[in-house]
Design a protein around this motif. Structure first.
Motif, PDB file in Angstrom:
ATOM      1  N   VAL A   1      10.725  31.872  53.567  1.00  0.00           N
ATOM      2  CA  VAL A   1      10.637  32.019  51.978  1.00  0.00           C
ATOM      3  C   VAL A   1       9.348  32.452  51.336  1.00  0.00           C
TER       4      VAL A   1
ATOM      5  N   SER B   1      15.416  37.157  44.222  1.00  0.00           N
ATOM      6  CA  SER B   1      16.694  37.390  45.491  1.00  0.00           C
ATOM      7  C   SER B   1      16.516  36.651  46.580  1.00  0.00           C
TER       8      SER B   1
ATOM      9  N   ARG C   1      17.274  33.748  49.160  1.00  0.00           N
ATOM     10  CA  ARG C   1      18.203  32.591  49.254  1.00  0.00           C
ATOM     11  C   ARG C   1      18.441  32.275  50.462  1.00  0.00           C
TER      12      ARG C   1
ATOM     13  N   ASP D   1      21.191  30.490  53.169  1.00  0.00           N
ATOM     14  CA  ASP D   1      22.491  30.120  53.331  1.00  0.00           C
ATOM     15  C   ASP D   1      22.672  28.574  53.569  1.00  0.00           C
TER      16      ASP D   1
END
Length: 404
Positions: free
Chosen positions: A322, A338, A340, A342
């Motif tokens: 990230v 955007s 993210r 899972d």
């Protein structure tokens, strides 16, 4: 029918071991494959996991999607053509010498036409990922901690599968390849396996049966003889982002980072670009090498869940990814806001280790307690690997064949 050797399953291991054993013209070898015959070479930018002839969905107790290859070539015909060895230390405790393993890996790479992706072959995401990680990129045959360029079994932009290896031997006088044959049971007499029974009721007798049906397929046949089997999988968490520009990648996976017991996989584009799935965003996978622990009991398959230590390693890897995606190097590629993760921890489709060599089987694949029965596929991998198991499975097929 009868033969000196009956091989159950024409996947990565079965094709390779059949080709090698049939080099002896005096040996009668029959290969039985449930799916269709002939090699199947989809381009590298396509994963034909939706092919009804070549991909078989498997029911897993937790409801997680599991797909295995069917037909000559097995999963080598539908996977990402990723052909990385583990680290050298992964094999130190295995019941073969280092020289045997080195020689078998070299032969496996040659027969599967495995080569590393070159710099000028990299897709956009792979190039950006390597730039963001920094440091040297290892392109040699032995991966290590840090960036490793993926080796791929390919020729002219298409997979070179185990089916191609077997097809090159199809004219040999002692070799019989029978596709469309579903083996449903091992035929026994006392403590000896004497052949196989197929779905039509036919008995095929053999001096020796070698089961190469993949870890899950092999368990279906061997568990009735030895009881429930352990099984391991590589858990994987996916971090996704929406790209600001179109991504272009000639293959699913071209570069990986090995760090802190993880393999961080820079997939080249949204999985939808390689399959018929709906778009979900460009993914980077964080897979833990330790593996889950589950069980296979007949038709019941439970691939397990990561333990606390594994979950924490993957969480650290996810935070690293990230931060990378939200950093300066990826700024021109990632749509702001955007990134993210899972919510569900996935699986890498790497089931292994249900009959580990040195414990449940010997170094020649012989199953303890049963004469006339060997297993040679992912089932006999003795321990976890830093990389996916495909190259190591082909290596073991080469190695065991040399000892028969």
């Amino acid at each position: 029918m009868s033969a000196d050797v009956v091989i159950v399953g024409a996947g990565s291991a079965g094709c390779v071991i059949a080709e090698r054993l049939s080099r002896d013209p005096s040996r009668a070898v029959i290969v039985l494959e449930r799916g269709p015959g002939g090699p199947f070479a989809a381009p590298l930018d396509r994963l034909p996991i939706d092919s009804p002839d070549r991909a078989t969905p498997i029911v897993e107790r937790g409801g997680r999607p599991v797909v295995r290859g069917s037909g000559v070539g097995g999963s080598s015909a539908i996977n990402g053509a990723y052909f990385l060895r583990g680290h050298r230390d992964d094999y130190r405790s295995w019941p073969w010498s280092g020289d045997e393993i080195d020689s078998a890996f070299d032969a496996a790479a040659a027969s599967m036409r495995a080569t590393p992706f070159a710099d000028d072959e990299l897709g956009v995401l792979a190039r950006t990922f390597e730039a963001a990680c920094g440091g040297p990129v290892n392109t040699g045959p032995w991966p290590s901690d840090g960036l490793n360029r993926v080796w791929s079994n390919r020729v002219d932009g298409a997979r070179w599968t185990a089916g191609h290896v077997l097809s090159a031997a199809a004219g040999r006088p002692g070799l019989t390849i029978r596709p469309g044959v579903d083996v449903v049971a091992l035929e026994t007499s006392g403590d000896e396996v004497v052949g196989v029974r197929v779905a039509t009721g036919e008995l095929i007798e053999a001096g020796e049966v070698i089961v190469c049906a993949g870890t899950l397929g092999t368990a279906r046949l061997v568990a009735p003889l030895v009881g429930p089997l352990p099984v391991h999988e590589h858990a994987e968490r996916i971090v996704r982002f929406t790209p600001r520009t179109a991504l272009r990648a000639p293959a699913l996976l071209q570069t990986v980072l090995h760090v802190d017991g993880l393999e961080i996989r820079a997939y080249g584009d949204d999985f939808a670009a390689f399959t018929s799935l709906e778009p979900t965003g460009a993914p980077i996978g964080v897979a833990d090498r330790a593996g889950t622990s589950g069980v296979v009991d007949g038709e019941s398959i439970d691939l397990g869940v990561p333990d606390a230590a594994s979950s924490e390693r993957m969480s650290r890897g996810v935070r690293r990814v990230v931060d990378m995606l939200e950093g300066r190097t990826f700024a021109d590629l990632v749509e702001p806001g955007s990134v993210r993760v899972d919510p569900v921890i996935g699986l890498s489709q790497h089931a292994w280790g249900s009959l580990p060599a040195g414990e449940a089987t010997d170094a020649d694949g012989r199953v303890q307690g049963w004469r006339g029965l060997r297993v040679v596929d992912g089932s006999i991998l003795p321990g976890p690997l830093h990389s996916g198991p495909h190259a190591s499975i082909v290596m073991l097929a080469v190695l065991v064949a040399s000892r028969i």
